[in-house]
Design a protein around this motif. Sequence first.
Motif, short mmCIF file in Angstrom:
data_model
loop_
_atom_site.label_atom_id
_atom_site.label_comp_id
_atom_site.label_asym_id
_atom_site.label_seq_id
_atom_site.Cartn_x
_atom_site.Cartn_y
_atom_site.Cartn_z
N SER A 23 1.03 -1.24 0.05
CA SER A 23 0.00 0.09 -0.08
C SER A 23 0.88 1.31 -0.09
N ARG A 24 0.39 2.30 -0.36
CA ARG A 24 1.00 3.69 -0.27
C ARG A 24 1.59 3.80 1.31
N GLU A 25 0.84 3.47 2.08
CA GLU A 25 1.37 3.92 3.61
C GLU A 25 2.46 2.71 3.79
N GLU A 26 2.52 1.73 3.22
CA GLU A 26 3.60 0.66 3.46
C GLU A 26 4.94 1.36 2.74
N ILE A 27 4.81 1.73 1.54
CA ILE A 27 5.76 2.31 0.82
C ILE A 27 6.35 3.43 1.50
N ARG A 28 5.40 4.31 2.13
CA ARG A 28 5.86 5.26 3.10
C ARG A 28 6.81 4.99 4.32
N LYS A 29 6.42 4.00 4.93
CA LYS A 29 7.18 3.57 5.99
C LYS A 29 8.53 3.12 5.65
N VAL A 30 8.31 2.08 4.57
CA VAL A 30 9.92 1.70 4.15
C VAL A 30 10.76 2.93 3.64
N ILE A 31 10.22 3.92 3.11
CA ILE A 31 10.96 5.09 2.68
C ILE A 31 11.54 5.58 3.84
N ASP A 32 10.58 5.86 4.88
CA ASP A 32 11.17 6.40 6.17
C ASP A 32 12.40 5.63 6.83
N GLN A 33 12.20 4.52 6.80
CA GLN A 33 13.18 3.47 7.23
C GLN A 33 14.30 3.75 6.29
N PHE A 34 14.28 3.81 5.01
CA PHE A 34 15.40 4.06 4.44
C PHE A 34 16.14 5.41 4.66
N TYR A 35 15.51 6.47 4.79
CA TYR A 35 16.21 7.57 5.61
C TYR A 35 16.71 7.58 6.62
N THR A 36 16.22 6.99 7.57
CA THR A 36 17.12 6.46 8.93
C THR A 36 18.19 5.93 8.78
N TRP A 37 18.03 4.64 7.93
CA TRP A 37 19.19 3.78 7.70
C TRP A 37 20.35 4.52 7.19
N ILE A 38 20.08 5.54 5.84
CA ILE A 38 20.99 5.96 5.19
C ILE A 38 21.80 6.92 6.00
N ASP A 39 20.86 7.96 6.88
CA ASP A 39 21.34 8.69 7.61
C ASP A 39 22.33 8.20 8.75
N LEU A 41 24.38 5.41 8.40
CA LEU A 41 25.46 4.95 7.63
C LEU A 41 26.37 6.03 6.86
N VAL A 42 25.70 7.23 6.75
CA VAL A 42 26.42 8.50 6.46
C VAL A 42 27.09 9.08 7.74
N ASP A 43 26.51 8.99 8.89
CA ASP A 43 27.07 9.35 10.31
C ASP A 43 28.29 8.56 10.48
N GLU A 44 28.00 7.31 10.15
CA GLU A 44 29.28 6.16 10.47
C GLU A 44 30.32 6.34 9.73
N LYS A 46 29.98 5.34 6.34
CA LYS A 46 30.31 3.95 5.40
C LYS A 46 29.41 4.31 4.22
N ILE A 47 28.72 5.53 4.13
CA ILE A 47 27.84 5.80 2.76
C ILE A 47 28.27 7.13 2.47
N LYS A 48 28.26 7.50 1.47
CA LYS A 48 28.08 9.10 0.66
C LYS A 48 26.77 8.96 0.29
N ARG A 49 26.00 10.15 0.42
CA ARG A 49 24.77 10.35 -0.24
C ARG A 49 24.84 10.24 -1.79
N GLY A 50 23.84 10.06 -2.36
CA GLY A 50 23.48 10.10 -3.65
C GLY A 50 22.42 10.83 -4.17
N GLN A 51 21.57 10.55 -5.14
CA GLN A 51 20.21 11.18 -5.65
C GLN A 51 19.15 10.15 -5.91
#
Length: 127
Positions: A23-39, A41-44, A46-51
Amino acid sequence: MSERPPPAEYLVIARGQWDKTLSREEIRKVIDQFYTWIDRLVDEGKIKRGQRLTYEGKTVVRQNVITDGPFGESKEVIGGYWHVLAGNLDEAAQIASSNPCLGRGLFFEIRPVDPQCATPENTLQAR
């Protein structure tokens, strides 16, 4: 005491499309999880931001031939990219494997970034 060499850079290309059962809500939750995950790893370091990439684009092939769309013959979508900093390709894949978008229709291509300029000797040629 030997120092660990600096990490190499690996390009991660996000491919695929969201699972149609989400559902759109499930996709929204996954996207929020992605941004938490990438933030995290950037802080650690281990990752450079992309686009994110838009769906519109052009493809240029040979002598000034321009076609609509960035996707060539593929039906898959390239949704974005980022860079992983890791000691080797296996470590880069391990880092990417924790991405919360996996298993929801998306997958990742991981490629080492070569800092050398292209030459005929280090570039594959079609035979």
